[in-house]
Design a protein around this motif. Structure first.
Motif, PDB file in Angstrom:
ATOM      1  N   UNK A 120      11.223  71.801  -4.461  1.00  0.00           N
ATOM      2  CA  UNK A 120      10.005  72.586  -4.251  1.00  0.00           C
ATOM      3  C   UNK A 120       8.783  71.829  -4.754  1.00  0.00           C
ATOM      4  N   UNK A 121       8.911  70.497  -4.890  1.00  0.00           N
ATOM      5  CA  UNK A 121       7.878  69.731  -5.572  1.00  0.00           C
ATOM      6  C   UNK A 121       6.948  68.963  -4.643  1.00  0.00           C
ATOM      7  N   UNK A 122       7.426  68.533  -3.481  1.00  0.00           N
ATOM      8  CA  UNK A 122       6.571  67.779  -2.568  1.00  0.00           C
ATOM      9  C   UNK A 122       5.389  68.648  -2.131  1.00  0.00           C
ATOM     10  N   UNK A 123       4.206  68.050  -1.942  1.00  0.00           N
ATOM     11  CA  UNK A 123       3.047  68.858  -1.524  1.00  0.00           C
ATOM     12  C   UNK A 123       3.308  69.721  -0.295  1.00  0.00           C
ATOM     13  N   UNK A 124       4.100  69.228   0.660  1.00  0.00           N
ATOM     14  CA  UNK A 124       4.351  70.015   1.867  1.00  0.00           C
ATOM     15  C   UNK A 124       5.389  71.111   1.635  1.00  0.00           C
ATOM     16  N   UNK A 125       6.191  71.000   0.562  1.00  0.00           N
ATOM     17  CA  UNK A 125       7.090  72.105   0.201  1.00  0.00           C
ATOM     18  C   UNK A 125       6.292  73.313  -0.277  1.00  0.00           C
ATOM     19  N   UNK A 126       5.069  73.043  -0.713  1.00  0.00           N
ATOM     20  CA  UNK A 126       4.230  74.117  -1.251  1.00  0.00           C
ATOM     21  C   UNK A 126       3.368  74.767  -0.171  1.00  0.00           C
ATOM     22  N   UNK A 127       3.689  74.469   1.084  1.00  0.00           N
ATOM     23  CA  UNK A 127       2.980  75.077   2.213  1.00  0.00           C
ATOM     24  C   UNK A 127       3.994  75.791   3.106  1.00  0.00           C
ATOM     25  N   UNK A 128       4.715  76.786   2.560  1.00  0.00           N
ATOM     26  CA  UNK A 128       5.808  77.404   3.335  1.00  0.00           C
ATOM     27  C   UNK A 128       5.340  78.048   4.630  1.00  0.00           C
ATOM     28  N   UNK A 129       4.096  78.509   4.649  1.00  0.00           N
ATOM     29  CA  UNK A 129       3.603  79.183   5.852  1.00  0.00           C
ATOM     30  C   UNK A 129       3.471  78.226   7.038  1.00  0.00           C
ATOM     31  N   UNK A 130       3.421  76.933   6.781  1.00  0.00           N
ATOM     32  CA  UNK A 130       3.278  75.956   7.868  1.00  0.00           C
ATOM     33  C   UNK A 130       4.632  75.535   8.443  1.00  0.00           C
ATOM     34  N   UNK A 131       5.709  75.887   7.771  1.00  0.00           N
ATOM     35  CA  UNK A 131       7.079  75.647   8.252  1.00  0.00           C
ATOM     36  C   UNK A 131       7.308  74.178   8.617  1.00  0.00           C
ATOM     37  N   UNK A 132       6.924  73.317   7.699  1.00  0.00           N
ATOM     38  CA  UNK A 132       7.198  71.889   7.863  1.00  0.00           C
ATOM     39  C   UNK A 132       8.569  71.525   7.309  1.00  0.00           C
ATOM     40  N   UNK A 133       9.061  72.315   6.361  1.00  0.00           N
ATOM     41  CA  UNK A 133      10.325  72.040   5.684  1.00  0.00           C
ATOM     42  C   UNK A 133      11.306  73.146   6.036  1.00  0.00           C
ATOM     43  N   UNK A 134      12.434  72.764   6.640  1.00  0.00           N
ATOM     44  CA  UNK A 134      13.458  73.726   7.039  1.00  0.00           C
ATOM     45  C   UNK A 134      14.725  73.477   6.232  1.00  0.00           C
ATOM     46  N   UNK A 135      15.435  74.569   5.909  1.00  0.00           N
ATOM     47  CA  UNK A 135      16.616  74.419   5.058  1.00  0.00           C
ATOM     48  C   UNK A 135      17.885  74.973   5.692  1.00  0.00           C
ATOM     49  N   UNK A 136      17.891  75.117   7.020  1.00  0.00           N
ATOM     50  CA  UNK A 136      19.097  75.547   7.733  1.00  0.00           C
ATOM     51  C   UNK A 136      19.112  74.869   9.099  1.00  0.00           C
ATOM     52  N   UNK A 137      20.282  74.420   9.573  1.00  0.00           N
ATOM     53  CA  UNK A 137      20.341  73.693  10.851  1.00  0.00           C
ATOM     54  C   UNK A 137      19.745  74.459  12.028  1.00  0.00           C
TER      55      UNK A 137
END
Length: 614
Positions: A544-561
């Motif tokens: 949860x540390x990368x700057x883009x991890x802190x922008x959940x509303x933008x859905x750049x980081x996905x955690x399920x296939x």
């Protein structure tokens, strides 16, 4: 291998020397248990001592606890100063003695970094024991008796209420001294001596690392044909490990090459002081540390001397003004050796270093560091020493633009034609790392879901270990069957292609991609977004540390296939554009300049540096 509740557990820390503490325990115990992470750190030493058959491995891994790896890194960094004071009480004079000799101010960074590695290793193992059912109730837990280990145990008792049945065994850190002298005597006999004081001059020296086969990730980005010419650069090989594949190319490209491992020791004016330091200083350190009852820093000091020695020999043999580092962690001994001889070190950032606060990247020291942007520069700001931090922009953008201009040739070569493409990049994974094998298998699942859902789109894979034919040798027996099932199914899909061997430059593949996806918060997707290409990250490791991890509303980081496959489809269908979701305030900390002039800025600074040091 099964384990018994009656078998003792050993927490060795980061030093291979503690294998000798383990040897003491094996005099009274038939078998000792280690965590998988501890075994990975010690397996080479254990093999040399013939102890592997008497070691059991606990079934507890950081990957089984999402977020634990990152939390332990943060915990280590928060405790760094307190641990430094606790573990080095009365011994801080060591740093000042080395700083005086090397005419530098960076030794404390190196020593703190070594202690941080040790503290992280101990804390991670203790957390794994704390989180593993029934382990705290085993017969005994053993740790080397060092101030740092006692500090770690006390910290977990106070903050987590974790008080296992722990016993202390003699630390073998003192072995660093005789082992250092065995190494030093062997070094002197292997190198021999050279008479004469004439030294050839170079503007830059650099150890071979990336070679010369890529556009940006290469060993000579500082050479522009104007300020720095090939004749101004001395490349260094390390033949003791094995000759670098690019060593043979140096003469063809006009570069001089020197084997750093066999360079003779120069004798002449000023030769006595360094020889005395390397031969006498460790004994003085050991005597003074022993008198104060704390040998905690002795292995770190010996390691520093072994790392700085080749560069001291180099810089007494040649006149070099700049040392180019090829590591974004470590190299403090190299920098200090350069400072002693009036040279400076520089490092060019080549990857996204904001993935998470990480101990290896925290304790660094350079004279010049060319960052992409302030977000990278300010990461770990309280722990590193950079004399001149310079934000120059992302170094891949100029090559990306050139690759895009020549995209038709690459499209034809990989069979893409005019179709759409999604490129997947991997990273280092394994059950003793932050990215476990199970996460990688889920990443393969996401590729297969994407390729099946979008049969008209070509899905490309670029592996980090491009020299291997597949992942077979990287997968443990535990996951081999699951991997083979996924890999074989993926390779049979007509719209999937592994291009690892045919496309060396990541920015080239990005240039022909409509979407880029990376495993974990790693560089290719960051580079793509900085270049204006839509990109996503697959990460279910708890980061949860990368700057883009802190922008959940933008859905750049996905955690399920399936979530990743759905998001890729949305982008290709025009219903989402990650590049349009990111604002200037999101991007500029990671890339200080919108233009593609990063490498030119770096070369301008280096030319000015060389002009001022003449």
């Amino acid at each position: 291998m099964g384990t018994s509740p009656s078998e003792p557990v050993f927490i060795p820390g980061d030093s291979p020397l503690q294998a000798f503490s383990l040897l003491l325990l094996l005099l009274v115990h038939d078998r000792i248990l280690l965590t998988p992470h501890a075994f990975e750190r010690m397996k080479r030493t254990l093999a040399r001592l013939g102890l592997e058959g008497r070691i059991g491995i606990l079934d507890c891994k950081a990957g089984d606890h999402p977020g634990l790896w990152y939390e332990t890194n943060l915990e280590t960094l928060r405790l760094a100063e307190e641990a430094w004071r606790a573990a080095t009480a009365g011994t801080a004079h060591l740093a000042s003695a080395y700083d005086r000799f090397f005419r530098s101010d960076k030794m404390d960074v190196f020593l703190k970094g070594q202690l941080a590695l040790e503290l992280f290793a101990v804390l991670l193992d203790l957390h794994l024991l704390r989180l593993t059912p029934d382990v705290p109730t085993r017969a005994a837990l053993f740790l080397p008796d060092t101030p740092l280990n006692r500090f770690a145990m006390d910290h977990l008792r106070k903050t987590r209420g974790f008080s296992p049945n722990a016993s202390w065994v003699m630390s073998m850190g003192w072995l660093a001294l005789p082992l250092y002298y065995l190494w030093l005597v062997r070094e002197v006999f292997r190198r021999g001596f050279r008479l004469g004081s004439e030294r050839k001059a170079y503007a830059v020296a650099r150890e071979l690392s990336d070679g010369f086969g890529r556009a940006v990730l290469r060993d000579d980005p500082m050479v522009d044909g104007r300020g720095i010419q090939p004749r101004d650069v001395l490349f260094l090989d390390r033949s003791r490990e094995s000759p670098h594949p690019a060593a043979g190319e140096c003469p063809e490209l006009g570069y001089d090459l020197q084997d750093l491992d066999t360079l003779p020791i120069p004798l002449g004016p000023g030769a006595a002081a360094p020889l005395l330091f390397y031969f006498v200083r460790p004994v003085l350190d050991a005597l003074r540390l022993a008198a104060q009852g704390n040998l905690q820093l002795l292995p770190a000091a010996a390691f520093f001397l072994k790392q700085s020695w080749p560069y001291d020999v180099l810089l007494r043999s040649f006149r070099v003004r700049l040392i180019s580092s090829n590591k974004d962690w470590g190299d403090v001994p190299q920098t200090m050796a350069a400072n002693r001889h009036g040279a400076r070190s520089f490092l060019i950032q080549w990857s996204d270093i904001t993935a998470y606060p990480e101990i290896h990247h925290a304790f660094i020291a350079h004279d010049l560091y060319f960052f992409w942007g302030e977000g990278h520069r300010d990461f770990h700001a309280g722990h590193k020493k950079i004399a001149q931090p310079l934000s120059t922009g992302c170094i891949f953008k100029a090559s990306f633009l050139e690759q895009r201009r020549r995209a038709d040739a690459l499209r034809e070569r990989i069979g893409l034609g005019r179709g759409r493409a999604v490129s997947f990049f991997d990273t280092t994974f394994g059950d003793v790392y932050e990215y476990p094998e199970a996460m990688f298998l889920r990443y393969l699942d996401s590729m297969r879901l994407c390729a099946r859902a979008l049969p008209e789109t070509l899905f490309l894979l670029k592996r980090k270990r491009f020299w291997l034919d597949s992942y077979d040798s990287l997968i443990s027996p535990t996951h081999r069957a699951a991997y083979r099932e996924r890999w074989d199914a993926l390779r049979t899909l007509p719209n999937f292609k592994d291009v690892s061997g045919s496309v060396r430059d990541p920015e080239a593949l990005i240039a022909v991609s409509d979407v880029v996806v990376t495993l974990a918060m790693t560089s290719p997707s960051t580079i793509a977004l900085l270049c204006g290409v839509d990109a996503l990250y697959y990460d279910d490791s708890g980061n949860r540390q990368h700057p883009f991890c802190r922008l959940p509303e933008k859905r750049l980081v996905l955690d399920a296939p399936q979530a990743l496959a759905d998001r890729v489809a949305e982008i290709l269908q025009g219903r989402a554009r990650p590049t349009q979701l990111l604002s200037e305030s999101d991007l500029r900390p990671l890339d200080a300049h919108r233009d593609a002039g990063a490498l030119e800025r770096i070369r301008d600074v280096l030319r000015a540096e060389l002009s001022s040091s003449k």
